[in-house]
Design a protein around this motif. Structure first.
Motif, mmCIF file in Angstrom:
data_model
loop_
_atom_site.group_PDB
_atom_site.id
_atom_site.type_symbol
_atom_site.label_atom_id
_atom_site.label_comp_id
_atom_site.label_asym_id
_atom_site.label_seq_id
_atom_site.Cartn_x
_atom_site.Cartn_y
_atom_site.Cartn_z
ATOM 1 N N GLU A 1 0.816 -1.212 0.000
ATOM 2 C CA GLU A 1 0.000 0.000 0.000
ATOM 3 C C GLU A 1 0.856 1.271 0.000
ATOM 4 N N ASN B 1 -8.612 1.095 -8.577
ATOM 5 C CA ASN B 1 -9.473 2.041 -7.881
ATOM 6 C C ASN B 1 -9.963 3.146 -8.813
ATOM 7 N N TYR C 1 -12.116 3.609 0.456
ATOM 8 C CA TYR C 1 -10.868 4.018 -0.192
ATOM 9 C C TYR C 1 -11.105 4.593 -1.580
ATOM 10 N N ASP D 1 -10.391 8.453 -2.373
ATOM 11 C CA ASP D 1 -9.103 8.970 -2.852
ATOM 12 C C ASP D 1 -9.046 9.096 -4.369
ATOM 13 N N SER E 1 -3.279 11.583 0.989
ATOM 14 C CA SER E 1 -4.416 10.682 0.815
ATOM 15 C C SER E 1 -5.509 11.055 1.816
ATOM 16 N N ASN F 1 -8.138 9.390 2.435
ATOM 17 C CA ASN F 1 -8.547 8.180 3.127
ATOM 18 C C ASN F 1 -7.583 7.814 4.253
ATOM 19 N N ARG F 2 -6.411 8.448 4.264
ATOM 20 C CA ARG F 2 -5.413 8.222 5.315
ATOM 21 C C ARG F 2 -5.154 9.500 6.109
#
Length: 569
Positions: free
Chosen positions: A285, A307, A320, A323, A347, A349-350
């Motif tokens: 990742e 994605n 996710y 993103d 990101s 999502n992070r």
């Protein structure tokens, strides 16, 4: 240097090893009733030699607990049962001269051995896979796990092929038959954690784990300890040398978080397998482009490709996919030209953390692209495939992009049949653990709008129900023949026009043509330029004019759901 697992000596006796630094006494217990005390050295290794024929069942007696060999080559009675002494020379290889295939020729199909009917059942399906043009199958993890049904990521005995799938000899026969058909066999291995049932290492070798470092599966494995490093490196060597696999895919190495170990393992595997094609692939990742420098790891699974295409095909934006929801067409262009979308970018999502490193300098073959895989389907609550979620014409255009892009393509079992069967998350746990897994699975989806209330979550299939496993067998879709023809035609074009030109290929440019529409070009190894254009949007666009050979078109070029590929020589 101590090695894990039983070792047959020159005198015909077998030397048994166990690293149990937390214990002062260990005995080797044989199923026929015999028991032998083992000698401990200063490093915590227990050793003894015994008369033992192939097929002998054994385990280790810790006094308060009897445990299988963590490097067992086979089990009888499951992961809590007896370890079985192997017969390494029992199988006679029929294709002893197989040297593999170069990475540029890889067209991969990911398969689940259990759903295919075990090692023997999958072996019967290989001619059809090869006829399609697939050049490699990638087996989801096959290491011994609790029960008879599992994705494989809950394995606890990494050296032992799952008893429910067949014998070590049947696995070798599967690999041998694949080689006879020109198919490589890759294996997904899990070196970042152990499953929740059947892992006894903590009872006698707590130093195997680092209690101060955590993963989603518990305390992280401590790769600073030399016996731990050898446990996994020896395992990788076993698969490549004893089973003659053509490569390994290392699951979730971001959870290993030890690049020194990864690089040392790759170096040893390369040295041990010189003279044939062996491929090492990462799931990471972190989008760590440094790990993909030539000479160690061949490629990384590129989630960014999936994605981005998933957002364009379905419009989904939760989890996710958030993103990739902003300017997905730009992200697709970057992915085609440079590999990763996230190359040090923040990101959402992070929580804004930056992810990835620059990747534009890497060969396109450093990236394994896919529209679907076990994670991306099975981690959905109801395991829906794109054949259910996406417009079929746009899915065909995306499939052409996947198979004719210079990146290495991977498809999931059932894709080439237009399967509409779900691929669900399934396990075979019991009692309290089964309840915990089922509840955890449903709780996982609570943040999604569709599962905000408990009643909606209750409809999510129970992973432990046998019906969940049975429903996941891929069945041909109503237009299976059309899908198979499309896959076969596209792979044939790839084999003829693209594969021979891949070594040394580099991205040249990617241009936005409109919402959901992109054109990309690559400099190929022989100086030719490969061009692709796709329109996944709702509005017609103008595709670039081709000045060379037209390789493939789908619908009227530039129309919604259209695709074109050409080669300028």
């Amino acid at each position: 240097m101590r090695r894990w697992g039983p070792e047959r000596r020159a005198d015909g006796r077998v030397r048994f090893h166990l690293w149990a630094p937390d214990r002062s006494a260990v005995a080797l217990k044989l199923a026929d009733g015999g028991s032998l005390a083992m000698t401990r050295d200063e490093a915590g290794w227990f050793v003894c030699d015994a008369e033992a024929a192939p097929g002998t069942r054994y385990r280790f007696d810790l006094g308060d607990l009897q445990v299988p060999d963590p490097a067992s080559r086979g089990q009888a009675g499951g992961v809590h049962g007896w370890s079985v002494l192997p017969a390494p020379d029992r199988y006679v290889w029929q294709h002893d001269d197989w040297q593999g295939r170069p990475w540029r020729e890889a067209v991969i199909e990911e398969v689940h051995v259990g759903l295919a009917g075990g090692f023997a059942g999958l072996a019967e399906q290989l001619p059809g896979i090869a006829e399609l043009g697939i050049t490699a199958i990638e087996l989801m993890p096959i290491a011994a796990f609790s029960g008879t049904r599992n994705w494989g990521y809950d394995g606890v005995l990494p050296y032992a092929p799952a008893e429910a799938y067949g014998t070590p000899e049947e696995l070798k026969a599967l690999i041998d038959r694949a080689h006879g058909l020109g198919l490589m066999v890759l294996l997904d291995v899990v070196y970042n954690h152990f499953g929740p049932d059947g892992n006894y290492l903590g009872a006698y070798a707590s130093a195997f784990f680092n209690p101060d470092a955590h993963t989603p599966w518990g305390a992280a494995i401590d790769f600073d300890a030399e016996p731990v490093r050898r446990f996994f490196i020896d395992n990788a060597r076993m698969w490549l040398e004893e089973y003659r696999l053509d490569g390994l895919r290392f699951d979730a190495v971001h959870a290993i978080a030890d690049n020194g170990f990864l690089d040392a393992m790759a170096d040893e595997l390369r040295e041990a397998t010189t003279g044939r094609h062996v491929h090492l692939i990462l799931e990471n990742e972190r989008n760590d482009a440094d790990r993909l420098a030539p000479g160690r790891f061949d490629a990384q699974w590129n989630d960014d490709f999936h994605n981005t295409l998933h957002v364009l095909l379905t419009g989904e934006r939760e989890g996710y996919y958030a993103d990739f929801a902003d300017r997905p067409t730009e992200k697709l262009a970057r992915c085609l030209a440079e590999g990763f979308v996230y190359q040090g970018d923040p990101s959402a999502n992070r929580d804004g953390a930056r992810r990835g490193k620059p990747s534009g300098h890497l060969s396109p073959t450093a990236f394994v692209s896919f529209l679907q895989n076990h994670d991306q389907i099975g981690n959905r609550a109801f395991g829906e495939r794109l054949t259910v979620l996406a417009d079929p014409d746009r899915l065909r255009a995306a499939t052409a992009l996947l198979l004719l892009s210079p990146q290495i393509p991977l498809i999931f079992t059932g894709d080439a049949l237009g399967s509409r069967s779900p691929f669900l998350f399934f396990t075979d746990f019991h009692d309290a653990l089964a309840d915990t897994v089922c509840e955890g699975r449903r709780r996982e989806f609570a943040p999604f709008a569709a599962f905000a209330d408990e009643q909606a979550r209750a409809r999510i299939p129970d992973p432990n129900a046998e019906a969940t496993f049975a429903a996941s067998r891929p069945k041909p879709g109503p237009d299976a023949a059309d899908w198979r023809r499309l896959y076969r035609d596209l792979i044939a074009i790839r084999r003829r026009a693209i594969m021979p030109r891949l070594d040394g290929a580099r991205g040249k440019a990617a241009d936005l043509l409109g919402d959901g529409a992109v054109a990309a070009r690559w400099h190929m190894a022989d100086g030719a330029v490969l061009g692709l254009a796709v329109n996944l949007g709702d509005t017609p666009v103008s595709f670039p004019a081709s000045r060379g050979e037209t390789l493939f078109t789908l619908r009227h070029p530039g129309a919604p759901a259209s695709f074109a590929a050409w080669l300028e020589t």
